[in-house]
Design a protein around this motif. Sequence first.
Motif, PDB file in Angstrom:
ATOM      1  N   SER A 215      17.951  90.799  54.178  1.00 30.67           N
ATOM      2  CA  SER A 215      19.099  90.613  53.405  1.00 30.67           C
ATOM      3  C   SER A 215      20.025  92.380  53.070  1.00 30.67           C
ATOM      4  CB  SER A 215      19.607  90.020  52.118  1.00 30.67           C
ATOM      5  OG  SER A 215      17.906  91.731  51.588  1.00 30.67           O
ATOM      6  N   PHE A 216      21.435  91.962  53.334  1.00 32.20           N
ATOM      7  CA  PHE A 216      22.450  93.617  53.356  1.00 32.20           C
ATOM      8  C   PHE A 216      22.041  93.078  51.447  1.00 32.20           C
ATOM      9  CE2 PHE A 216      26.371  94.455  51.344  1.00 32.20           C
ATOM     10  CZ  PHE A 216      26.285  94.844  52.021  1.00 32.20           C
ATOM     11  N   GLU A 217      22.295  92.691  50.485  1.00 35.58           N
ATOM     12  CA  GLU A 217      21.339  93.570  49.601  1.00 35.58           C
ATOM     13  C   GLU A 217      20.671  93.004  48.823  1.00 35.58           C
ATOM     14  OE1 GLU A 217      24.855  91.646  46.017  1.00 35.58           O
ATOM     15  OE2 GLU A 217      23.475  89.725  47.215  1.00 35.58           O
ATOM     16  N   ILE A 218      19.781  94.937  48.363  1.00 33.32           N
ATOM     17  CA  ILE A 218      18.610  94.601  46.972  1.00 33.32           C
ATOM     18  C   ILE A 218      19.112  94.834  45.625  1.00 33.32           C
ATOM     19  CG2 ILE A 218      16.854  95.677  46.924  1.00 33.32           C
ATOM     20  CD1 ILE A 218      16.526  96.807  50.036  1.00 33.32           C
ATOM     21  N   THR A 219      19.211  93.695  44.993  1.00 34.31           N
ATOM     22  CA  THR A 219      19.468  93.622  43.810  1.00 34.31           C
ATOM     23  C   THR A 219      18.327  92.793  42.167  1.00 34.31           C
ATOM     24  OG1 THR A 219      20.430  91.128  43.670  1.00 34.31           O
ATOM     25  CG2 THR A 219      21.969  93.477  44.386  1.00 34.31           C
ATOM     26  N   PHE A 220      18.675  93.791  41.195  1.00 34.16           N
ATOM     27  CA  PHE A 220      17.176  93.507  40.345  1.00 34.16           C
ATOM     28  C   PHE A 220      17.752  94.094  39.372  1.00 34.16           C
ATOM     29  CE2 PHE A 220      16.298  97.200  42.945  1.00 34.16           C
ATOM     30  CZ  PHE A 220      16.969  98.060  41.625  1.00 34.16           C
ATOM     31  N   PRO A 221      17.341  93.142  38.147  1.00 29.86           N
ATOM     32  CA  PRO A 221      16.035  91.889  37.621  1.00 29.86           C
ATOM     33  C   PRO A 221      17.123  90.586  37.633  1.00 29.86           C
ATOM     34  CG  PRO A 221      17.002  93.094  35.886  1.00 29.86           C
ATOM     35  CD  PRO A 221      17.408  94.193  37.091  1.00 29.86           C
ATOM     36  N   TRP A 222      15.854  89.829  38.771  1.00 29.85           N
ATOM     37  CA  TRP A 222      17.067  88.816  38.323  1.00 29.85           C
ATOM     38  C   TRP A 222      17.724  88.128  37.665  1.00 29.85           C
ATOM     39  CZ3 TRP A 222      19.280  87.006  42.426  1.00 29.85           C
ATOM     40  CH2 TRP A 222      19.144  86.582  43.921  1.00 29.85           C
ATOM     41  N   ARG A 223      16.937  88.358  35.925  1.00 28.61           N
ATOM     42  CA  ARG A 223      17.377  87.364  35.342  1.00 28.61           C
ATOM     43  C   ARG A 223      18.834  88.260  34.507  1.00 28.61           C
ATOM     44  NH1 ARG A 223      13.247  90.655  33.818  1.00 28.61           N
ATOM     45  NH2 ARG A 223      13.705  92.299  31.904  1.00 28.61           N
ATOM     46  N   PHE A 224      19.182  89.120  34.767  1.00 25.59           N
ATOM     47  CA  PHE A 224      20.562  90.141  34.991  1.00 25.59           C
ATOM     48  C   PHE A 224      21.881  89.605  36.133  1.00 25.59           C
ATOM     49  CE2 PHE A 224      23.142  93.917  34.244  1.00 25.59           C
ATOM     50  CZ  PHE A 224      24.112  93.165  33.229  1.00 25.59           C
ATOM     51  N   VAL A 225      20.912  89.594  37.670  1.00 25.81           N
ATOM     52  CA  VAL A 225      21.337  89.215  38.262  1.00 25.81           C
ATOM     53  C   VAL A 225      22.313  88.625  38.402  1.00 25.81           C
ATOM     54  CG1 VAL A 225      21.266  88.943  41.091  1.00 25.81           C
ATOM     55  CG2 VAL A 225      20.110  91.233  39.620  1.00 25.81           C
ATOM     56  N   ILE A 226      21.399  87.046  38.445  1.00 21.94           N
ATOM     57  CA  ILE A 226      22.405  85.653  38.257  1.00 21.94           C
ATOM     58  C   ILE A 226      23.263  85.635  37.032  1.00 21.94           C
ATOM     59  CG2 ILE A 226      21.700  83.435  37.090  1.00 21.94           C
ATOM     60  CD1 ILE A 226      18.763  83.658  38.095  1.00 21.94           C
ATOM     61  N   TRP A 227      23.416  86.401  35.472  1.00 22.42           N
ATOM     62  CA  TRP A 227      24.315  86.422  34.743  1.00 22.42           C
ATOM     63  C   TRP A 227      25.636  87.025  35.534  1.00 22.42           C
ATOM     64  CZ3 TRP A 227      26.812  90.352  31.874  1.00 22.42           C
ATOM     65  CH2 TRP A 227      27.612  89.626  30.995  1.00 22.42           C
ATOM     66  N   ILE A 228      24.903  88.201  35.854  1.00 14.72           N
ATOM     67  CA  ILE A 228      26.945  88.577  36.722  1.00 14.72           C
ATOM     68  C   ILE A 228      26.796  88.311  38.010  1.00 14.72           C
ATOM     69  CG2 ILE A 228      27.087  90.988  38.563  1.00 14.72           C
ATOM     70  CD1 ILE A 228      26.888  91.855  35.447  1.00 14.72           C
ATOM     71  N   LYS A 229      26.072  87.301  39.157  1.00 14.54           N
ATOM     72  CA  LYS A 229      26.778  86.191  40.183  1.00 14.54           C
ATOM     73  C   LYS A 229      28.458  85.988  39.161  1.00 14.54           C
ATOM     74  CE  LYS A 229      24.674  88.118  43.766  1.00 14.54           C
ATOM     75  NZ  LYS A 229      25.271  88.381  45.134  1.00 14.54           N
ATOM     76  N   ILE A 230      27.151  84.561  38.307  1.00 13.75           N
ATOM     77  CA  ILE A 230      27.975  83.750  37.526  1.00 13.75           C
ATOM     78  C   ILE A 230      29.954  84.563  37.496  1.00 13.75           C
ATOM     79  CG2 ILE A 230      28.461  82.253  35.468  1.00 13.75           C
ATOM     80  CD1 ILE A 230      25.106  81.680  35.881  1.00 13.75           C
ATOM     81  N   LEU A 231      29.296  85.307  36.433  1.00 12.46           N
ATOM     82  CA  LEU A 231      30.204  85.873  36.079  1.00 12.46           C
ATOM     83  C   LEU A 231      31.651  86.415  36.966  1.00 12.46           C
ATOM     84  CD1 LEU A 231      29.682  88.931  33.141  1.00 12.46           C
ATOM     85  CD2 LEU A 231      30.967  86.859  33.274  1.00 12.46           C
ATOM     86  N   ARG A 232      30.841  86.731  39.108  1.00 14.00           N
ATOM     87  CA  ARG A 232      31.863  86.657  39.324  1.00 14.00           C
ATOM     88  C   ARG A 232      32.624  86.211  40.087  1.00 14.00           C
ATOM     89  NH1 ARG A 232      29.448  89.804  44.781  1.00 14.00           N
ATOM     90  NH2 ARG A 232      31.179  91.116  45.785  1.00 14.00           N
ATOM     91  N   LEU A 233      31.626  84.909  39.653  1.00 16.04           N
ATOM     92  CA  LEU A 233      32.729  83.583  40.468  1.00 16.04           C
ATOM     93  C   LEU A 233      33.343  82.894  39.857  1.00 16.04           C
ATOM     94  CD1 LEU A 233      29.817  81.820  41.883  1.00 16.04           C
ATOM     95  CD2 LEU A 233      31.569  83.096  43.366  1.00 16.04           C
ATOM     96  N   LEU A 234      33.301  83.098  37.939  1.00 14.38           N
ATOM     97  CA  LEU A 234      33.885  82.781  37.121  1.00 14.38           C
ATOM     98  C   LEU A 234      35.858  83.282  37.434  1.00 14.38           C
ATOM     99  CD1 LEU A 234      32.758  82.961  34.177  1.00 14.38           C
ATOM    100  CD2 LEU A 234      33.179  81.052  35.041  1.00 14.38           C
ATOM    101  N   PRO A 235      36.694  81.993  37.072  1.00 11.01           N
ATOM    102  CA  PRO A 235      38.123  82.384  37.057  1.00 11.01           C
ATOM    103  C   PRO A 235      38.404  83.243  36.437  1.00 11.01           C
ATOM    104  CG  PRO A 235      37.780  79.994  36.415  1.00 11.01           C
ATOM    105  CD  PRO A 235      36.377  80.639  36.872  1.00 11.01           C
ATOM    106  N   TYR A 236      39.651  83.724  36.331  1.00  8.04           N
ATOM    107  CA  TYR A 236      40.232  84.939  35.244  1.00  8.04           C
ATOM    108  C   TYR A 236      39.893  84.213  34.248  1.00  8.04           C
ATOM    109  CZ  TYR A 236      40.192  88.709  39.104  1.00  8.04           C
ATOM    110  OH  TYR A 236      40.785  89.873  40.030  1.00  8.04           O
ATOM    111  N   ARG A 237      40.722  83.491  33.109  1.00  6.03           N
ATOM    112  CA  ARG A 237      40.507  82.228  32.495  1.00  6.03           C
ATOM    113  C   ARG A 237      39.932  82.598  31.854  1.00  6.03           C
ATOM    114  NH1 ARG A 237      43.453  77.048  30.283  1.00  6.03           N
ATOM    115  NH2 ARG A 237      42.494  77.010  28.225  1.00  6.03           N
ATOM    116  N   TRP A 238      37.790  82.198  32.380  1.00  5.09           N
ATOM    117  CA  TRP A 238      37.085  82.312  31.734  1.00  5.09           C
ATOM    118  C   TRP A 238      36.826  83.481  31.593  1.00  5.09           C
ATOM    119  CZ3 TRP A 238      34.406  77.400  33.954  1.00  5.09           C
ATOM    120  CH2 TRP A 238      35.803  75.927  34.117  1.00  5.09           C
ATOM    121  N   PHE A 239      36.849  84.222  32.125  1.00  4.11           N
ATOM    122  CA  PHE A 239      35.712  85.578  32.308  1.00  4.11           C
ATOM    123  C   PHE A 239      36.329  85.921  31.409  1.00  4.11           C
ATOM    124  CE2 PHE A 239      36.263  90.115  33.815  1.00  4.11           C
ATOM    125  CZ  PHE A 239      34.721  90.237  34.265  1.00  4.11           C
TER     126      PHE A 239
END
Length: 249
Positions: A215-239
């Motif tokens: 993998s390119f990325e090494i990210t942790f901890p997963w319970r926070f990574v998932i939250w950040i990844k979701i934020l990254r995908l949200l449109p600006y209005r929801w973000f």
Amino acid sequence: MKTVWIVGGSTGIGLELAVQLACSGHRVIVSARNTSSLVQLIEQRDTLTDKLTTLQLNATDQSACIKVWQKINRLYGKVDWVFLNAAVYEPAPVIPFDQSKWKNIVHTNIDVVLNPLAAILEHPDFIPKQLFITASLAGYRGLPKSGGYGMSKAALINLAESIRPELAALDCRVRLISPGFVATRITAKNHFRMPALISVEEAAKQIIKKVNANSFEITFPWRFVIWIKILRLLPYRWFFLITKCMVKQ
């Protein structure tokens, strides 16, 4: 056994990573402005003496980075892994706005990666097999109160993404390390609840566990990574609805 250079390893994740790699039998060279804490650790753990050495370095000084890298090549030959891990952090809200603080954070966190990188790329024959750039999950999207720190880490993420294909042609794999909140001297400056906070020991274990992954990325901890990844995908209005609530907290 690998030969490893860690830039920024006298405290926090870098220090623990150095110790765990040395304990695993790797030869580890640590560079930092203040190496006294690492020297004390080596003295306390005699078994690490022949595996872990220190070279003082202010990574904001480009000429110093060149001299240290040349010395490492001269003493140890080709380095297998390089971790560019140095960073500074200060809480920096936008109000009141302290431009000098923001500029210092941004310039320092970028320079401590670019300067060693420039030294490494001067001699293609000594380019490491793997180059790890430590960013942060704070760089994945603009979060309130992250100040210049998030901005600097976003720049490092972009840097790692952009140089990876080019350095792959030189048989060097660029890897991105993006931790969440880790209990260090840096995060102790925060005056808010840090979700999914983990120890430096656990952070170092996560990095070592994935050091040979594809993998390119090494990210942790997963319970926070998932939250950040979701934020990254949200449109600006929801973000911005979510980050508005974060400001009120």
